[in-house]
Structure formats: structure tokens, C-alpha cells
Design a protein around this motif. Structure first.
Motif: not given
Length: 328
Positions: A62-64, A102-108
Motif C-alpha cells: 500500500l505504501a509503495v 496485488l498478492p501479498a508476495t508481490m515484489p515491491l
């Protein structure tokens, strides 16, 4: 001669000095920032739910997404010498919606790329807010899906702030697609959101709370989300989904998220009510066809984006005459 002179003087007057439009004249205190703030407030329940279910990873995404949406819009408007409008909060809305998809494991870094693509390519290059032909968050999601499909489908079960399970788990829609009805989770878990999926779409009840707020604030009308969801249900049944499995199809995936927050987007959906109904019907039909006949278990993003592209044609076909306008 005098008449011709007067005519020439009239034609030389600046055309934007006086402008008279046809009635009725409607005044409102609504502004873009007020509407966007209402949308953000409506997303708070789902946002809190995403943090509860997916913990620190959800906060990072969310922050990114929000930071890069704001930053890329600011930079683009500065470089192109346009009015800087990040204060209208539309970039914040796009950032939250993209993170929700996005899934929780998505690279930032991939999330950052999607944010930049949404704001610069889909929104900025087409004129900014109100001119984008497609929902920026969904357009970016499709690009990410096409570029990094493995990462975009690496769904994990909710673990809160505990360690994330490295093994991806099937979503309810994937189980239905495979015909594995026996391993479907309990329906209450799907309604609450305790299932694998992208961080913002799993909890139907939290999304509905946001929908009620938006309807109460008159930001959206209930007809588009309701027609979209009902149309999807009807055509899923027509195309062979068993009646007892329909609730899993409706509460699983991004149907509620898309119907409430994306199929109601002002910029990329039809203008008048008849057009909006056609839009919702089209979204429902395409979603059902993709889920039952396509290779993917989900179809909401593609359905809405396809109907976004058709929106100018819908507007043309459903155009009404202005009140008081004389026909030729």
C-alpha cells in the motif's frame, strides 16, 4: 454597410468572453478532492482488512503504490509543464486500488513499476484525470499480469503479521476452475476474507461496507454494482456453474471490488444512466464467459477494461438530446 460592420465587430469578440449553455443549470459543491476523499474513506474497511489478513506485506504494498503513484504523477506534470494536481487525491485512490489488486508476495519494485505505468502511461499521456480511457489501476494490473504472471498469481493464505507461507495456495476460483469443489473453503471464510487472493479483494463484507458509504454519500448509484453482480451470476448459471457453487463464484475473486470501485469510475465509464446499465451488463457477461470458457479462473479486470474501451461507442449510441434543444 453599418450592419456588416457590426457583424464583423461581433465576430471579432472573444468567443469565450460570454458563454450561454442550455438549461437546466445544475450547481454542486462537489469537487474532485471531495469525491476522492469519500472513495478513500470507503476503502478504509477493506484496507484495514488487508492489513489484518496479510500483515506487514500489505502495508508495504500500500505504501509503495501510493508513494509511487503520487511521485510519478507529480514528476510527469512538472516535466510536461502541466498544472500539478496531486492534491486532488486521485493518485492516492489509484495507488490503493492497485495495491488491492496485488498478492501479498508481490515484489515491491514490480508494484512501483505498475504504479508508474498507471499514472504516466494510462493517465498522464491521455490528458490526466477525466481523460484516461481506462481505469489506471486495472490497466496497470493487466500489464503486470502479462509481464510477471507467476508473481501476480502467487497467492498465499492469510497469516496476519505472522511469517508468510512460502507455498502459494489455490484460490476458490482456481479450485472451481479445476472442478475440485470438495476443497472449497467455508462460505463464511470467503465472505469475511480469510482466503488466498490479492490483498484487497478477499473480504466481500468489508467491500460492501464501503459500497454502502459511497451510495449514502451519493458518490455512486447502486444500479451499476448490482446489475454487474447479478448479470455475472445469471450468466454463470447459464454457462454451467452449479447453483450451489454460485455463491463461491460471487464472493471469490475481484467481482465485488471491481463492481464497487472500478466499474463506477467516472472517467472511464459511460456518462448517462442508460449507458452505465449497458456497461454493467457487458461487464457481467464478459466476466462470466472468461471464468467459464477462458483459461483463467478470474475475469473481472479484463471485462472492465474491455468495456472501458467500448465506452465511447456506448456514449455515442445512448446520447440524448439536451433539454430545450431544437431538432433540425
Amino acid at each position: 454597410m453599418e450592419k456588416n460592420t457590426n457583424t464583423e465587430q461581433k465576430n471579432m469578440m472573444p468567443r469565450d468572453e460570454f458563454f450561454v449553455s442550455l438549461a437546466p443549470h445544475i450547481r454542486t459543491d462537489d469537487t474532485v478532492s471531495k469525491i476522492m476523499l469519500d472513495v478513500i474513506i470507503a476503502m478504509v474497511p477493506a484496507l484495514l482488512g488487508s492489513v489484518y489478513f496479510f500483515g506487514l506485506n500489505a502495508i508495504k504494498l500500500l505504501a509503495v503504490c501510493v508513494i509511487f503513484c503520487l511521485g510519478s504523477e507529480y514528476a510527469f506534470q512538472k516535466l510536461t509543464k502541466r498544472e500539478v494536481r496531486i492534491n486532488d487525491l486521485s493518485a492516492v485512490v489509484t495507488g490503493i486500488l492497485l495495491a488491492f489488486n496485488l498478492p501479498a508476495t508481490m515484489p515491491l519494485w514490480m508494484a512501483a513499476f505498475g504504479s508508474i505505468f498507471a499514472m504516466v502511461i494510462i493517465k498522464g499521456c491521455f490528458g490526466g484525470i477525466g481523460s484516461n480511457f481506462m481505469n489506471p489501476a486495472l490497466g496497470a494490473r493487466l500489464v503486470l499480469m502479462g509481464s510477471w504472471g507467476k508473481e501476480m498469481t502467487n497467492y498465499v493464505a492469510p497469516t496476519g503479521f505472522g511469517p508468510v507461507d512460502a507455498l502459494s495456495g489455490p484460490t476458490p476460483l482456481s479450485l472451481i476452475k479445476a472442478g475440485n469443489f470438495a476443497d472449497l473453503p467455508e462460505l463464511k471464510d470467503m465472505i469475511i476474507g480469510n482466503i488466498p487472493g490479492v490483498i484487497g479483494e478477499t473480504s466481500a463484507i468489508l467491500i460492501l461496507i464501503g459500497a454502502i458509504y459511497l451510495i449514502y454519500r451519493k458518490v455512486i448509484r447502486p444500479d451499476v454494482p448490482v446489475i454487474y453482480i447479478l448479470t455475472t451470476a445469471v450468466f454463470l448459471a447459464i454457462l454451467g456453474i452449479p447453483v450451489n457453487i454460485l455463491p463461491y463464484e460471487l464472493f471469490g475473486g475481484g467481482l465485488f471490488l471491481g463492481a464497487v470501485f472500478m466499474a463506477t469510475d467516472y472517467s472511464s465509464t459511460p456518462i448517462n444512466r442508460k449507458g452505465k446499465i449497458i456497461f454493467a451488463l457487458g461487464c457481467g457477461i464478459i466476466t462470466a464467459i472468461i471464468r467459464t470458457k477462458g483459461s483463467m479462473a478470474e475475469g473481472v479486470s479484463y471485462a472492465i477494461c474491455l468495456m472501458n474501451v467500448v465506452t465511447p461507442l456506448i456514449d455515442r449510441l445512448t446520447k440524448t438530446e439536451a433539454y430545450g434543444e431544437a431538432t433540425k
